[in-house]
Design an enzyme around this catalytic site. Structure first.
Site, PDB file in Angstrom:
ATOM      1  N   TYR A   1     -12.420  -8.282   2.861  1.00 29.50           N
ATOM      2  CA  TYR A   1     -11.982  -6.974   2.335  1.00 29.50           C
ATOM      3  C   TYR A   1     -13.002  -6.447   1.324  1.00 29.50           C
ATOM      4  O   TYR A   1     -13.844  -7.199   0.835  1.00 29.50           O
ATOM      5  CB  TYR A   1     -10.550  -7.034   1.813  1.00 29.50           C
ATOM      6  CG  TYR A   1     -10.255  -7.721   0.493  1.00 29.50           C
ATOM      7  CD1 TYR A   1     -10.670  -7.199  -0.735  1.00 29.50           C
ATOM      8  CD2 TYR A   1      -9.465  -8.865   0.471  1.00 29.50           C
ATOM      9  CE1 TYR A   1     -10.341  -7.799  -1.932  1.00 29.50           C
ATOM     10  CE2 TYR A   1      -9.124  -9.483  -0.733  1.00 29.50           C
ATOM     11  CZ  TYR A   1      -9.565  -8.942  -1.936  1.00 29.50           C
ATOM     12  OH  TYR A   1      -9.236  -9.533  -3.130  1.00 29.50           O
TER      13      TYR A   1
ATOM     14  N   TYR B   1       0.827  -1.209   0.000  1.00 30.05           N
ATOM     15  CA  TYR B   1       0.000   0.000   0.000  1.00 30.05           C
ATOM     16  C   TYR B   1       0.867   1.267   0.000  1.00 30.05           C
ATOM     17  O   TYR B   1       1.579   1.550   0.964  1.00 30.05           O
ATOM     18  CB  TYR B   1      -0.964   0.020   1.198  1.00 30.05           C
ATOM     19  CG  TYR B   1      -1.941  -1.150   1.223  1.00 30.05           C
ATOM     20  CD1 TYR B   1      -2.175  -1.933   0.094  1.00 30.05           C
ATOM     21  CD2 TYR B   1      -2.648  -1.470   2.375  1.00 30.05           C
ATOM     22  CE1 TYR B   1      -3.061  -2.998   0.107  1.00 30.05           C
ATOM     23  CE2 TYR B   1      -3.544  -2.535   2.408  1.00 30.05           C
ATOM     24  CZ  TYR B   1      -3.735  -3.296   1.260  1.00 30.05           C
ATOM     25  OH  TYR B   1      -4.612  -4.356   1.289  1.00 30.05           O
TER      26      TYR B   1
ATOM     27  N   GLN C   1      -7.856 -13.771   4.177  1.00 32.67           N
ATOM     28  CA  GLN C   1      -8.487 -12.469   3.887  1.00 32.67           C
ATOM     29  C   GLN C   1      -8.916 -12.445   2.425  1.00 32.67           C
ATOM     30  O   GLN C   1      -8.080 -12.566   1.525  1.00 32.67           O
ATOM     31  CB  GLN C   1      -7.493 -11.334   4.164  1.00 32.67           C
ATOM     32  CG  GLN C   1      -8.124  -9.966   3.981  1.00 32.67           C
ATOM     33  CD  GLN C   1      -7.150  -8.824   4.234  1.00 32.67           C
ATOM     34  OE1 GLN C   1      -6.818  -8.067   3.319  1.00 32.67           O
ATOM     35  NE2 GLN C   1      -6.688  -8.678   5.459  1.00 32.67           N
TER      36      GLN C   1
HETATM   37  N1  LIG Z   1      -5.945  -8.615   0.693  1.00 33.08           N
HETATM   38  C1  LIG Z   1      -6.243  -7.947  -0.389  1.00 33.08           C
HETATM   39  O1  LIG Z   1      -5.916  -8.325  -1.521  1.00 33.08           O
HETATM   40  C2  LIG Z   1      -7.056  -6.677  -0.248  1.00 33.08           C
HETATM   41  C3  LIG Z   1      -7.645  -6.090  -1.378  1.00 33.08           C
HETATM   42  C4  LIG Z   1      -8.413  -4.938  -1.198  1.00 33.08           C
HETATM   43  C5  LIG Z   1      -8.545  -4.395   0.067  1.00 33.08           C
HETATM   44  N2  LIG Z   1      -7.926  -4.951   1.148  1.00 33.08           N
HETATM   45  C6  LIG Z   1      -8.049  -4.382   2.511  1.00 33.08           C
HETATM   46  O2  LIG Z   1      -9.425  -4.197   2.784  1.00 33.08           O
HETATM   47  C7  LIG Z   1      -9.679  -2.836   3.098  1.00 33.08           C
HETATM   48  C8  LIG Z   1     -11.081  -2.450   2.685  1.00 33.08           C
HETATM   49  O3  LIG Z   1     -11.267  -2.536   1.286  1.00 33.08           O
HETATM   50  P1  LIG Z   1     -11.310  -1.242   0.358  1.00 33.08           P
HETATM   51  O4  LIG Z   1     -10.594  -0.107   1.011  1.00 33.08           O
HETATM   52  O5  LIG Z   1     -10.800  -1.650  -0.976  1.00 33.08           O
HETATM   53  O6  LIG Z   1     -12.858  -0.958   0.166  1.00 33.08           O
HETATM   54  P2  LIG Z   1     -14.112  -0.710   1.161  1.00 33.08           P
HETATM   55  O7  LIG Z   1     -13.686  -0.774   2.570  1.00 33.08           O
HETATM   56  O8  LIG Z   1     -15.183  -1.615   0.684  1.00 33.08           O
HETATM   57  O9  LIG Z   1     -14.551   0.764   0.772  1.00 33.08           O
HETATM   58  C9  LIG Z   1     -13.786   1.897   1.101  1.00 33.08           C
HETATM   59  C10 LIG Z   1     -14.601   3.113   0.686  1.00 33.08           C
HETATM   60  O10 LIG Z   1     -15.810   3.154   1.444  1.00 33.08           O
HETATM   61  C11 LIG Z   1     -15.965   4.441   2.025  1.00 33.08           C
HETATM   62  N3  LIG Z   1     -16.617   4.298   3.344  1.00 33.08           N
HETATM   63  C12 LIG Z   1     -16.124   3.691   4.461  1.00 33.08           C
HETATM   64  N4  LIG Z   1     -17.014   3.732   5.454  1.00 33.08           N
HETATM   65  C13 LIG Z   1     -18.123   4.381   4.961  1.00 33.08           C
HETATM   66  C14 LIG Z   1     -19.357   4.746   5.505  1.00 33.08           C
HETATM   67  N5  LIG Z   1     -19.699   4.429   6.769  1.00 33.08           N
HETATM   68  N6  LIG Z   1     -20.237   5.414   4.710  1.00 33.08           N
HETATM   69  C15 LIG Z   1     -19.933   5.719   3.430  1.00 33.08           C
HETATM   70  N7  LIG Z   1     -18.752   5.400   2.858  1.00 33.08           N
HETATM   71  C16 LIG Z   1     -17.856   4.739   3.613  1.00 33.08           C
HETATM   72  C17 LIG Z   1     -14.574   5.010   2.161  1.00 33.08           C
HETATM   73  O11 LIG Z   1     -14.656   6.417   2.168  1.00 33.08           O
HETATM   74  P3  LIG Z   1     -13.707   7.381   3.072  1.00 33.08           P
HETATM   75  O12 LIG Z   1     -12.320   6.824   2.961  1.00 33.08           O
HETATM   76  O13 LIG Z   1     -13.896   8.697   2.451  1.00 33.08           O
HETATM   77  O14 LIG Z   1     -14.209   7.318   4.501  1.00 33.08           O
HETATM   78  C18 LIG Z   1     -13.896   4.439   0.929  1.00 33.08           C
HETATM   79  O15 LIG Z   1     -14.153   5.254  -0.187  1.00 33.08           O
HETATM   80  C19 LIG Z   1      -8.556  -2.108   2.371  1.00 33.08           C
HETATM   81  O16 LIG Z   1      -8.387  -0.778   2.802  1.00 33.08           O
HETATM   82  C20 LIG Z   1      -7.394  -3.017   2.651  1.00 33.08           C
HETATM   83  O17 LIG Z   1      -6.896  -2.815   3.969  1.00 33.08           O
HETATM   84  C21 LIG Z   1      -7.212  -6.117   1.009  1.00 33.08           C
END
Ligand SMILES: NC(=O)c1ccc[n+]([C@@H]2O[C@H](COP(=O)([O-])OP(=O)(O)OC[C@H]3O[C@@H](n4cnc5c(N)ncnc54)[C@H](OP(=O)(O)O)[C@@H]3O)[C@@H](O)[C@H]2O)c1
Length: 286
Positions: free
Chosen positions: A197, A59, A169
């Site tokens: 995730y 990241y 995950q």
């Molecule tokens: N292992 C892997 O391959 C992998 C792949 C993808 C992700 N991940 C992990 O999983 C985490 C989560 O996935 P992601 O970041 O891709 O997507 P996500 O958590 O599904 O979505 C993040 C988005 O949702 C918004 N959000 C969060 N809470 C909210 C709420 N209560 N109301 C409205 N909008 C909200 C955030 O906005 P704001 O930021 O503006 O609050 C951001 O734009 C990642 O950050 C990472 O740590 C792991």
């Protein structure tokens, strides 16, 4: 604390209990103008008893880990810190070196959980051996994997020490339910929780946000559509979700969603809109 105010938890194979909502950090630390808000958001999560903070060497090429260091300064013991090694660093010596770099960027001397980010060319046995070595050295408390489908988990299970895997995950949200067919049941049987995730489908999947049923439920429960989507991911009791929120107000909402229980009728309404799988679906990834 009153019983009804206690956050729902899941249990890791070693008995460690964790709040079912944690915090993701993908894209955090990449934009200087958002840095202050992102640090505040992560600290707000810790105030709300969201223990898990999920980051990765990938990241922002280490910038997310550096931001996490700042956010958790003086609060290390409150955090269940997760980082990930890239498949390109999954050979024995490379895992040890990558872990040291992550520890340095995170300003800590141990990780609570270290994950293989996804499978690459290195044999699983070699990466697992390195994880076990890191455990012996006290640099990680436990290890797991990410983006492993059921056949990958089966293979891991047959590798020496492969059964020490603590977590897998994977992508999971209302629009990506394939793992319910075989991966969740497999992991449930083995006692290995799923870490979900993209539980909010990265915040911009119109299928969820603009869905009439989700909106009606949000109205009925007096919560936001994101809270319905997030609460849904943890209903099985076997999933811990790690939404990323760079705004403190979103983190507070997400923490509240941990205790939102959707009743059977409402879960059935969601099943109608977002049908569960009826046959094997290859694992979705981002
Ligand atoms: N292992 C892997 O391959 C992998 C792949 C993808 C992700 N991940 C992990 O999983 C985490 C989560 O996935 P992601 O970041 O891709 O997507 P996500 O958590 O599904 O979505 C993040 C988005 O949702 C918004 N959000 C969060 N809470 C909210 C709420 N209560 N109301 C409205 N909008 C909200 C955030 O906005 P704001 O930021 O503006 O609050 C951001 O734009 C990642 O950050 C990472 O740590 C792991």
């Amino acid at each position: 604390m009153k019983e009804e105010n206690m956050m729902k938890t899941i249990t890791l194979p070693d008995g460690t209990e964790l709040a079912t909502i944690g915090q993701g950090t993908w894209y955090m630390g990449e934009n200087e103008s958002r840095r202050h808000d992102e640090i505040q958001a992560l600290r707000t999560g810790l105030d709300q008893e969201l223990q898990v903070i999920d980051t990765a060497e990938m990241y922002g090429d280490g910038r997310s880990e550096r931001l996490v260091q700042e956010a958790i300064a003086n609060r290390r013991e409150k955090v269940f810190l997760v980082s990930k090694v890239l498949p390109s660093n999954a050979a024995f010596d490379d895992v040890l070196a990558a872990c040291n770099r992550s520890l340095e960027r995170l300003g800590t001397d141990y990780l609570d959980l270290y994950l293989l980010h996804w499978r690459g060319a290195v044999p699983l046995s070699e990466t697992v051996a390195a994880f076990e070595q890191l455990k012996e050295e006290g640099k990680i408390k436990r290890w797991g994997v990410s983006n492993f489908d059921t056949d990958d988990m089966e293979e891991l299970w047959n590798v020496e020490n492969g059964k020490n895997c603590a977590v897998n995950q994977v992508l999971y949200n209302l629009t990506a339910r394939g793992i319910e067919y075989d991966l969740i049941p497999w992991q449930k049987e083995k006692g290995i929780p799923i870490m979900a995730y993209c539980p909010l489908a990265q915040g911009d999947r119109k299928e969820i946000l603009h869905n009439d049923t989700v909106r009606e439920l949000a109205k009925a429960y007096e919560v936001s559509v994101s809270q319905i989507a997030l609460a849904w991911t943890i209903q099985s009791g076997h999933v811990l979700s790690i939404p990323k929120a760079g705004q403190a107000a979103h983190v507070v909402e997400n923490a509240e969603a941990a205790n939102l229980v959707l009743n059977k009728e409402d879960l059935a309404k969601l099943d109608k809109e977002f049908p569960p799988p009826t046959s094997k679906v290859p694992l979705e990834v981002v």
